[in-house]
Design a protein around this motif. Structure first.
Motif, PDB file in Angstrom:
ATOM      1  N   VAL A  46     -41.291  25.738 -17.317  1.00  0.00           N
ATOM      2  CA  VAL A  46     -41.068  24.154 -17.918  1.00  0.00           C
ATOM      3  C   VAL A  46     -42.285  24.288 -19.109  1.00  0.00           C
ATOM      4  O   VAL A  46     -43.377  25.009 -19.006  1.00  0.00           O
ATOM      5  CB  VAL A  46     -41.534  23.248 -16.887  1.00  0.00           C
ATOM      6  CG1 VAL A  46     -40.140  23.386 -15.769  1.00  0.00           C
ATOM      7  CG2 VAL A  46     -42.797  23.534 -16.154  1.00  0.00           C
ATOM      8  N   GLY A  66     -37.626  22.854 -17.721  1.00  0.00           N
ATOM      9  CA  GLY A  66     -37.629  21.514 -18.190  1.00  0.00           C
ATOM     10  C   GLY A  66     -38.715  21.363 -19.419  1.00  0.00           C
ATOM     11  O   GLY A  66     -39.566  22.039 -19.547  1.00  0.00           O
ATOM     12  N   MET A  67     -38.322  20.307 -20.282  1.00  0.00           N
ATOM     13  CA  MET A  67     -39.026  20.015 -21.398  1.00  0.00           C
ATOM     14  C   MET A  67     -39.301  21.252 -22.204  1.00  0.00           C
ATOM     15  O   MET A  67     -40.188  21.315 -22.890  1.00  0.00           O
ATOM     16  CB  MET A  67     -40.487  19.302 -20.998  1.00  0.00           C
ATOM     17  CG  MET A  67     -40.293  18.007 -20.859  1.00  0.00           C
ATOM     18  SD  MET A  67     -41.631  17.132 -21.080  1.00  0.00           S
ATOM     19  CE  MET A  67     -41.160  15.430 -21.113  1.00  0.00           C
ATOM     20  N   GLU A  85     -34.162  19.882 -18.548  1.00  0.00           N
ATOM     21  CA  GLU A  85     -34.152  18.127 -18.715  1.00  0.00           C
ATOM     22  C   GLU A  85     -35.402  17.971 -19.643  1.00  0.00           C
ATOM     23  O   GLU A  85     -36.344  18.529 -19.896  1.00  0.00           O
ATOM     24  CB  GLU A  85     -34.581  17.563 -17.387  1.00  0.00           C
ATOM     25  CG  GLU A  85     -35.950  17.936 -16.910  1.00  0.00           C
ATOM     26  CD  GLU A  85     -37.296  16.833 -17.592  1.00  0.00           C
ATOM     27  OE1 GLU A  85     -36.982  15.799 -17.838  1.00  0.00           O
ATOM     28  OE2 GLU A  85     -37.974  17.353 -17.341  1.00  0.00           O
TER      29      GLU A  85
END
Lengths: 231, 442, 308
Positions: A46, A66-67, A85
């Motif tokens: 992430v 994520g990110m 996400e």
């Protein structure tokens, strides 16, 4: 060809992995990173800003990539809730299926799901592009604001509910459209957009002309009492 | 009939009073529910229904202005490597750029920084104005994720996962298009000028078991450095606080129904949620039962106005309070000097709550450049700092009178309740008795 | 709010490892539910020597027997039953009492008299049900789950939401013969439904929403519905968020509400069908690399049945 850096999650912790990847600068020239034994662990790779190639070698848990902010991440297996996400930039590719909320609120970059995606794929999308080789579940692109969702298979119920300016393309059947989502003409510009995304996704063999286009009817952009049932 | 025959005077129904009738007429004419800003306006049991006992012969007071009464607090001591240290137990609540002007956000940052406390972003992302002028900035993580990005996540001082707010626990929202200017729209990735609808659930997790995983991700994204706050609207505080703790929160923010909002249905504001006073005791009980009281900090908000409110919230078990509406008033919201302009908007100074319309004469809840320019962020910041200092001194005055060398040593036993309602809600004895409703005999 | 695991075996080869596999799955789900752990496991139908064909013994799982004198209790029950056929196996503070099915009511009455602290938490030809406060590894060890064998099992790790952290509020809930259910989510109309079901004659021991869901399915099956039909009916009558895994004597079902927020992942091979809240809990199953992995659809009833 640089030799791959191997990180084995049966030995290293998730914290070790992320700390190492996040420490890489945007100008990093580190070769590929091969992450072994992910075994469904959460929050893998992430917030990585370096343009590094990362292979997650098996099924992953929630919020993989994520990110993501510039890494090129390949997941060789299924991904749980919220893969990529809020991605800012880069690439996340899922070789298997993705669970719900894939690419939720993603701002940039490309998410490719070679299998199917679950419910709420591309929810609140904010500019990223998503290409799904299979089908997507219900409420996909709910409140999607901008960006593109390309679905080579079918779409579940309430596609594009409360849609803003994101554009949706579906090749198969659409079970139902959500409030304020309507079919739009598929012109040359749309075909070119889809063709370019399929090409980047490695699915250039699929004919861009075989997709239908959906977008916002913009009836919910300004409240009117006769549309109250749609809220 | 002779002119002097007594007549039945016009009688207004208590059920269908003037306001009710006006609302029915308005609804019938417009077909849209009433949306407004602010928090609950109805009378509710509140901190005014509590009194401190003060010291006398059985307890000794501290000398005002001479003997120290500490006010500092550290938020986020449970897991974060770098907790937030603030000089006063009063923080500035989350209010979005979008709801507020850029100048207002800057003023809040300036005022909080002078006072040595933190301020908070809102549902619209982080602005340079507030980051630049805020010593400690808490970055809200909301269902919409407007303006959520990795850079800001890493340059904030704490992350606040917003599950609900006191004005509308369980609700999403709709912000009418007047305030969605080009800049606001760009920060939110929306077309300008349209009604912005907000979701009520987060897009990628639901429930405390998944929240635990979300918190883990946020910690991984930020190297386990930043405190993770979880903000809840007061509805079932005993359970919700326990669940926030189990999910891994460092700090729980509990917002009662007097807490404000930029724009929500009036019916939601006035009819959903718990008064702040009623929410604190169950929240503290949950922390105590888990052995987490003072280890997971509790920040209480919703209708905090004075140092007395601060002291009472802390005495009931909060570690700090947060202010929103009061901070806007300190900046100049509802100032009597603007009465003529409020009249022109069909309201009066002290009642203006159409914050969503963007026509705020004080230049605070607006995106109109001309109106926003009316608020001088330096002056506004100074006013806020003054107000925070006064509240702190007031709380200290009460604490010293109770013999406390730190605000955190205030206890429930330092207070009594003035009303049966307040006694029942707080389990403080009714003034002059040793009894509260529900207390077992003996 | 919780973690769920379920394992339904197709191949007898794994029956000896059922408990160990379930224990492994539950351990991984500790984070989702640190408050309590429970599981139900379905063993062989037990017939006593000399029983007529078609007759069976019923297993009554009893709770609240910490420190009980197992042989004494067995003798006391056997002495009070016609034919004197009773066996009791003590596991920590639980016990399983085996008696002829026809004498279940008599056995329950005897238990109430000779062991008043005990509660019957499950009954049926195959089901045994254990639950306790604590992390899954501790609870599984206490009952020696790893040594248990059977054909199918479901388990649960609980993060208590609105009801107490007690053994009684731990899942699974069993409200009918050989039936049990575990739940992840939160129902929003369980109070009204509990009142309705009470009027229909069902008894509830807790204020827990999940017990209402279990009771609802029992009520529907008592009306003659199949498990599949009962689950389909639940879609209309239960409001809120749920992922259910249910087990019956021969069946295994999965249901998610139409919004399907709460996680669910399944794996199917020639040897088993497995359910978990997260893939991590499936990662240790044999042959998982080659399993068909899928997420159950929203508002769709899934049922697997095995021969009785």
């Amino acid at each position: 060809m640089t030799a791959a850096t191997v990180i084995d999650l049966d030995v290293a912790t998730v914290r070790d992995l992320n700390a190492r990847l996040q420490a890489l600068g945007r100008d990093s020239n580190l070769g590929p990173v091969h992450v072994r034994h992910p075994r469904g662990r959460h929050a893998l790779a992430v917030g990585v800003s370096a343009p590094v190639d990362i292979l997650l070698d098996g099924p992953v848990g929630y919020y993989a990539g994520g990110m993501n902010d510039g890494a090129r991440i390949v997941i060789d297996g299924n991904a749980a809730t919220g893969v990529a996400e809020n991605m800012m930039a880069g690439l996340v590719r899922v070789r298997g299926d993705a669970s719900q909320s894939a690419g939720a609120t993603a701002h940039g970059g490309l998410l490719v799901i070679e299998g199917n995606a679950g419910a709420r794929c591309g929810i609140s999308l904010k500019g990223a592009d998503i290409v799904v080789g299979g089908s997507v579940g219900h409420m996909s692109a709910f409140m999607a604001q901008s960006g593109t969702l390309v679905v080579c298979g079918d779409a579940g119920e309430a596609l594009g509910d409360s849609l803003y300016e994101a554009r949706l393309f579906v090749r198969g059947a659409v079970r139902s459209l959500g409030a304020d989502c309507e079919e739009k003409p598929m012109g040359a510009a749309e075909r070119a957009l889809v063709a370019a995304l399929l090409d980047r996704a490695g699915m250039a063999a699929i004919d861009a002309a075989s997709f239908r286009c959906f977008g916002s009817a913009r009836r919910l952009y300004h409240f009117h009492v006769d549309n109250a049932q749609a809220y | 009939m002779p002119a002097d025959t007594p007549r039945t005077p016009p009688r207004v129904s208590a059920t269908f009073d003037r306001a009710t009738i006006a609302e029915i007429q308005r609804a019938a004419a417009t077909g849209i529910y009433d949306i407004r800003g602010g928090g609950a306006k109805r009378r509710l049991p509140h901190f005014d229904d509590l009194l401190f006992l003060g010291a006398s012969m059985s307890r000794y007071p501290l000398e005002g202005y001479r003997e120290r009464c500490g006010t500092d607090v550290v938020l986020g001591t449970r897991h974060a490597k770098t907790p937030i240290e603030i000089r006063i137990p009063i923080t500035i609540a989350g209010m979005s750029f979008g709801a507020l002007s850029g100048n207002a956000k800057e003023a809040l940052g300036r005022g909080a920084t002078i006072a040595g406390t933190s301020t908070t972003t809102g549902d619209g992302g982080m602005t340079e104005e507030e980051r630049g002028h805020s010593r400690s900035l808490i970055y809200q993580y909301l269902p919409s994720r407007y303006g959520m990005n990795l850079r800001d996540l890493r340059r904030c001082d704490a992350i606040e996962i917003v599950i609900g707010q006191g004005a509308k626990p369980g609700g999403g929202g709709m912000l009418l298009g007047q305030k969605i200017t080009d800049r606001v729209a760009a920060m939110r990735d929306l077309p300008p000028g349209i009604d912005q609808r907000s979701a009520c659930r987060h897009p990628d997790w639901t429930g405390p078991d998944d929240l635990e995983i979300k918190i883990e991700e946020l910690r991984e994204l930020t190297g386990w450095e930043k405190p993770i706050f979880v903000k809840i609207g007061a509805s079932r505080p005993y359970y919700d606080v326990a669940l926030a703790v189990k999910a891994g929160a460092d700090v729980v923010v509990l917002d009662g129904m007097q807490g404000g909002t930029a724009a929500t249905q009036e019916v939601f504001i006035e009819h959903v949620g718990l008064p702040t006073l009623a929410a604190i005791r169950p929240a503290v009980r949950a922390l105590q039962e888990l052995g987490m009281h003072r280890r997971v900090q509790l920040v209480v908000s919703g209708g905090i106005r004075s140092g007395a409110d601060v002291a009472k919230a802390l005495a009931l078990g909060a570690d700090a309070v947060s202010i929103g509406t009061a901070a806007l008033i300190a900046l100049g919201d509802n100032a009597p000097a603007l009465e003529a302009e409020y009249q022109a908007l069909g309201t009066t100074a002290g009642a203006y709550d159409d914050w969503h319309e963007g026509r705020d004469p004080a230049g605070i809840t607006t995106q109109d450049p001309a109106l926003a320019a009316r608020l001088d962020p330096v002056l506004g910041g100074r006013r806020l700092a003054n107000y925070l200092a006064v509240m702190t001194m007031e709380a200290q005055a009460i604490a010293r009178a109770c013999g406390k060398s730190h605000l955190h040593n205030l206890e429930p036993e330092d207070m009594v309740a003035l009303t049966m309602e307040a006694a029942a809600m707080t389990q403080l004895p009714l003034a002059g008795t040793d009894w509260y409703p529900g207390k077992a005999p003996g | 709010m919780c973690g769920i695991a379920g394992l339904f075996l197709k191949s007898p080869a794994l029956e000896g490892s059922l408990g160990a596999l379930l224990a492994g799955m539950l351990d991984v789900l500790a984070g989702r539910g640190p408050d309590s752990t429970g599981f139900a496991i379905y063993g062989d139908e037990a017939a006593a020597p000399g029983m007529a064909a078609g007759d069976a013994r019923v297993r009554l799982t009893l709770r609240g027997l910490a420190g009980a004198d197992a042989p004494g209790l067995t003798r006391a029950v056997a002495a009070g039953l016609e034919g004197g056929d009773a066996d009791l196996v003590l596991r920590d503070d639980h016990a399983v009492l085996l008696v002829p099915e026809a004498q279940e009511a008599a056995a329950r009455a005897l238990i109430a008299r000779v062991a008043p602290s005990a509660r019957v938490v499950a009954s049926g030809r195959r089901i045994e049900l254990y639950k306790g406060v604590g992390l899954p590894a501790e609870v599984a060890t206490r009952f020696d789950l790893a040594a248990m064998r059977g054909t199918h099992a479901i388990g649960h790790t609980r993060m208590a939401t609105e009801s107490a952290v007690t053994v009684a509020a731990a899942h699974p809930f069993s409200t009918g013969p050989d039936q049990c259910l575990v739940h992840n989510g939160s129902l929003s109309n369980h109070n009204a439904l509990r009142r309705t079901l009470r009027r229909e004659g069902l008894a509830f021991e807790t204020e827990n929403d999940t017990e209402v869901a279990a009771g609802y399915l029992t009520w529907r099956m008592r009306q003659g519905m199949t498990l599949e039909a009962a689950l389909a009916a639940a879609l209309d009558d239960l409001d809120g968020f749920y992922t259910f895994v249910v087990a019956t004597r021969t069946g295994f079902g999965v249901l998610r509400d139409p919004i399907a927020c709460k996680p669910a992942v399944m794996a199917e091979t020639g040897d088993y069908v497995a359910f978990a809240s997260e893939y991590r809990a499936l990662a240790g199953l044999p042959g998982i690399e080659a399993a068909r992995l899928f997420e159950p659809d929203a508002a769709r009833v899934y049922v697997w049945e095995r021969a009785a």
